[in-house]
Scaffold this motif. Structure first.
Motif, mmCIF file in Angstrom:
data_model
loop_
_atom_site.group_PDB
_atom_site.id
_atom_site.type_symbol
_atom_site.label_atom_id
_atom_site.label_comp_id
_atom_site.label_asym_id
_atom_site.label_seq_id
_atom_site.Cartn_x
_atom_site.Cartn_y
_atom_site.Cartn_z
ATOM 1 N N ARG A 83 -54.371 16.898 -7.769
ATOM 2 C CA ARG A 83 -54.945 18.043 -8.484
ATOM 3 C C ARG A 83 -56.475 18.024 -8.437
ATOM 4 O O ARG A 83 -57.109 19.087 -8.369
ATOM 5 C CB ARG A 83 -54.494 18.046 -9.942
ATOM 6 C CG ARG A 83 -53.023 18.391 -10.166
ATOM 7 C CD ARG A 83 -52.778 18.706 -11.640
ATOM 8 N NE ARG A 83 -53.452 19.943 -12.025
ATOM 9 C CZ ARG A 83 -53.788 20.242 -13.275
ATOM 10 N NH1 ARG A 83 -53.546 19.386 -14.267
ATOM 11 N NH2 ARG A 83 -54.391 21.387 -13.550
ATOM 12 N N ASP A 105 -57.241 21.379 -16.029
ATOM 13 C CA ASP A 105 -56.900 22.751 -16.413
ATOM 14 C C ASP A 105 -58.159 23.518 -16.802
ATOM 15 O O ASP A 105 -58.373 24.659 -16.369
ATOM 16 C CB ASP A 105 -55.928 22.752 -17.599
ATOM 17 C CG ASP A 105 -54.530 22.293 -17.237
ATOM 18 O OD1 ASP A 105 -54.197 22.293 -16.030
ATOM 19 O OD2 ASP A 105 -53.777 21.932 -18.157
ATOM 20 N N HIS A 160 -59.675 26.805 -14.815
ATOM 21 C CA HIS A 160 -59.796 28.094 -15.503
ATOM 22 C C HIS A 160 -61.229 28.608 -15.437
ATOM 23 O O HIS A 160 -61.459 29.812 -15.242
ATOM 24 C CB HIS A 160 -59.351 27.952 -16.958
ATOM 25 C CG HIS A 160 -57.884 27.687 -17.110
ATOM 26 N ND1 HIS A 160 -57.319 27.175 -18.253
ATOM 27 C CD2 HIS A 160 -56.845 27.858 -16.243
ATOM 28 C CE1 HIS A 160 -56.018 27.049 -18.103
ATOM 29 N NE2 HIS A 160 -55.713 27.442 -16.880
ATOM 30 N N TYR A 172 -52.893 28.054 -8.911
ATOM 31 C CA TYR A 172 -51.553 28.265 -9.463
ATOM 32 C C TYR A 172 -50.655 27.065 -9.166
ATOM 33 O O TYR A 172 -49.938 26.587 -10.051
ATOM 34 C CB TYR A 172 -50.964 29.542 -8.870
ATOM 35 C CG TYR A 172 -49.495 29.748 -9.173
ATOM 36 C CD1 TYR A 172 -49.076 30.133 -10.446
ATOM 37 C CD2 TYR A 172 -48.526 29.561 -8.196
ATOM 38 C CE1 TYR A 172 -47.731 30.328 -10.726
ATOM 39 C CE2 TYR A 172 -47.180 29.744 -8.466
ATOM 40 C CZ TYR A 172 -46.784 30.130 -9.731
ATOM 41 O OH TYR A 172 -45.458 30.312 -10.005
ATOM 42 N N GLY A 206 -51.496 24.265 -11.411
ATOM 43 C CA GLY A 206 -50.933 24.455 -12.736
ATOM 44 C C GLY A 206 -49.450 24.125 -12.790
ATOM 45 O O GLY A 206 -48.965 23.557 -13.775
ATOM 46 N N ASP A 264 -47.409 21.366 -15.067
ATOM 47 C CA ASP A 264 -46.219 21.675 -15.859
ATOM 48 C C ASP A 264 -45.068 20.703 -15.558
ATOM 49 O O ASP A 264 -44.317 20.324 -16.456
ATOM 50 C CB ASP A 264 -45.749 23.106 -15.578
ATOM 51 C CG ASP A 264 -46.694 24.150 -16.149
ATOM 52 O OD1 ASP A 264 -47.479 23.813 -17.052
ATOM 53 O OD2 ASP A 264 -46.647 25.306 -15.678
#
Length: 208
Positions: free
Chosen positions: A94, A164, A168, A189, A192, A196
């Motif tokens: 990430r 995150d 954003h 996306y 994210g 999750d």
């Protein structure tokens, strides 16, 4: 399911691949490193993987292919058993995606100006980018300084939340460009979705 290797080179390679090539190549390496015909699942038994690694789906598994993920060659698999999670390897992946998004923002803003002033010289934008850059460096530092046994769930959750926040903020700087299915927002996306599926449960509530 065997845990992912602990070699720093592997995790740094995941980060580099995510930044240079995007999520598909990075997720291919992420799962293949665990062994043939093996998917690295989150604690609830979900995995995000390239479609070539999840087909055909064995009995007891279900495959979900939302339109955006399918267009990127990715699918979500729900297995019948829980996994061991991916520790901080997903965070390295990430982090690479967040850095890729930062590169896209710099490219996007670098071609635009307000009046005679390039947008990258606007104080508000400079401050916003600097804040994101500091946040990414803080995440990297925490990963590099992780203790031998690895980060606990609380620390992992905090780092996922940091990423995150950074993503954003970067998406806001892209404006409408970040909302297109083939734009840099698609990578955000995917990032994210990874949070999750692989991040530990929410931080414990403080007791009164």
């Amino acid at each position: 399911m065997p845990p992912l290797p602990e070699q720093p080179d592997f995790k740094q390679a995941l980060r580099d691949t995510a930044r240079s090539d995007g999520p598909l190549g990075a997720l291919r390496a992420f799962h293949r490193q665990a062994g043939p015909r093996t998917l690295v699942c989150g604690t609830a038994g979900h995995a995000l993987a390239p479609t070539e690694l999840v087909a055909p789906t064995p009995d007891g598994e279900r495959t979900y292919m939302p339109t955006l993920l399918a267009g990127m060659g990715l699918a979500i698999v729900r297995t019948s058993s829980s996994g061991q999670g991916a520790d901080d390897a997903v965070l390295w992946l990430r982090l690479g995606l967040a850095e890729r998004l930062m590169d896209a923002v710099l490219d996007h803003l670098g071609t635009r100006s307000f009046g005679d002033t390039p947008l990258l010289r606007q104080p508000v934008l400079k401050d916003a980018l600097a804040e994101v850059a500091v946040g990414l460096l803080r995440t990297e530092s925490s990963l590099l300084d992780a203790p031998g046994p690895g980060l606990d769930d609380t620390a992992l959750s905090v780092l996922h939340q940091q990423l995150d926040t950074a993503e954003h903020a970067l998406l806001k700087l892209l404006g409408g460009t970040g909302l297109t299915t083939r734009g840099p927002g698609a990578d955000a996306y995917v990032s994210g979705v990874l949070a999750d599926l692989y991040a530990p449960s929410a931080l414990p509530q403080e007791t009164a």
